[in-house]
Design a protein around this motif. Sequence first.
Motif, short mmCIF file in Angstrom:
data_model
loop_
_atom_site.label_atom_id
_atom_site.label_comp_id
_atom_site.label_asym_id
_atom_site.label_seq_id
_atom_site.Cartn_x
_atom_site.Cartn_y
_atom_site.Cartn_z
N MET A 125 39.55 5.18 -19.36
CA MET A 125 38.89 4.90 -20.61
C MET A 125 38.26 3.48 -20.58
O MET A 125 37.14 3.30 -21.02
N ALA A 126 39.00 2.51 -20.06
CA ALA A 126 38.50 1.14 -19.99
C ALA A 126 37.31 1.05 -19.05
O ALA A 126 36.35 0.33 -19.32
N LEU A 127 37.36 1.79 -17.95
CA LEU A 127 36.26 1.77 -16.99
C LEU A 127 34.99 2.37 -17.60
O LEU A 127 33.89 1.82 -17.43
N THR A 128 35.14 3.45 -18.34
CA THR A 128 34.00 4.08 -19.00
C THR A 128 33.41 3.15 -20.05
O THR A 128 32.19 2.99 -20.15
N THR A 129 34.25 2.51 -20.83
CA THR A 129 33.79 1.57 -21.86
C THR A 129 33.06 0.39 -21.21
O THR A 129 31.99 -0.02 -21.68
N ALA A 130 33.61 -0.15 -20.14
CA ALA A 130 32.97 -1.27 -19.44
C ALA A 130 31.61 -0.84 -18.88
O ALA A 130 30.64 -1.60 -18.96
N ALA A 131 31.53 0.36 -18.33
CA ALA A 131 30.27 0.86 -17.79
C ALA A 131 29.23 1.03 -18.90
O ALA A 131 28.05 0.69 -18.72
N LEU A 132 29.64 1.54 -20.05
CA LEU A 132 28.72 1.70 -21.18
C LEU A 132 28.24 0.35 -21.69
O LEU A 132 27.05 0.18 -22.00
N ILE A 133 29.15 -0.60 -21.79
CA ILE A 133 28.77 -1.94 -22.25
C ILE A 133 27.79 -2.58 -21.27
O ILE A 133 26.79 -3.18 -21.67
N MET A 134 28.07 -2.46 -19.97
CA MET A 134 27.17 -3.01 -18.95
C MET A 134 25.79 -2.35 -19.03
O MET A 134 24.76 -3.03 -18.92
N THR A 135 25.76 -1.06 -19.21
CA THR A 135 24.49 -0.34 -19.32
C THR A 135 23.72 -0.81 -20.55
O THR A 135 22.52 -1.09 -20.48
N LEU A 176 24.04 -3.69 -22.20
CA LEU A 176 23.58 -5.07 -21.99
C LEU A 176 22.38 -5.14 -21.05
O LEU A 176 21.46 -5.93 -21.27
N THR A 177 22.38 -4.32 -20.02
CA THR A 177 21.26 -4.28 -19.08
C THR A 177 19.98 -3.82 -19.78
O THR A 177 18.91 -4.42 -19.60
N VAL A 178 20.08 -2.78 -20.59
CA VAL A 178 18.91 -2.27 -21.31
C VAL A 178 18.39 -3.31 -22.29
O VAL A 178 17.19 -3.58 -22.36
N VAL A 179 19.29 -3.94 -23.05
CA VAL A 179 18.88 -4.95 -24.03
C VAL A 179 18.24 -6.15 -23.31
O VAL A 179 17.21 -6.66 -23.73
N PHE A 180 18.83 -6.58 -22.19
CA PHE A 180 18.28 -7.69 -21.42
C PHE A 180 16.88 -7.35 -20.91
O PHE A 180 15.96 -8.16 -21.02
N ASN A 181 16.72 -6.15 -20.35
CA ASN A 181 15.41 -5.75 -19.83
C ASN A 181 14.36 -5.68 -20.94
O ASN A 181 13.20 -6.08 -20.74
N LEU A 182 14.73 -5.17 -22.10
CA LEU A 182 13.79 -5.12 -23.22
C LEU A 182 13.39 -6.53 -23.67
O LEU A 182 12.22 -6.80 -23.94
N ALA A 183 14.37 -7.43 -23.74
CA ALA A 183 14.08 -8.80 -24.16
C ALA A 183 13.19 -9.51 -23.15
O ALA A 183 12.23 -10.20 -23.53
N ILE A 184 13.48 -9.34 -21.88
CA ILE A 184 12.66 -9.98 -20.84
C ILE A 184 11.24 -9.40 -20.84
O ILE A 184 10.25 -10.15 -20.74
#
Length: 126
Positions: A1-11, A13-21
Amino acid sequence: MALTTAALIMTLLTVVFNLAITRHLQHQVDTELRNRAEAVATTVDTSGSEARVLETANDRLLDTNVWIYADGRLLERPSSAPLHGPLSTTADSLARRSRQVCTTNAGQPPVRQCALPCRVAIPPPS
């Protein structure tokens, strides 16, 4: 469960970062294109009833990839751009809008283009 949550959060954050950049870089490009358009506008004489392009020495860099229109009529275009190519078609479309606007054409590769209208001073009646 923690691994899935971490993967979702990383995904996420990556999408938000790419949109901002992407948004930031597009804003920087638009600012650079507008600054260049303003520099080119200083070479267009709008003091009479018709606009005309003033040719100055060593203005090759300034004229690179620049289209100049007056009343929807093409005055100048880059010699390397075909008259009916994707860049010229986008420039035609921007010229018809008669307002400051930027757009990306559908060509390959896509190219960002901006328009800056220059108003012609209408002389008083004689």
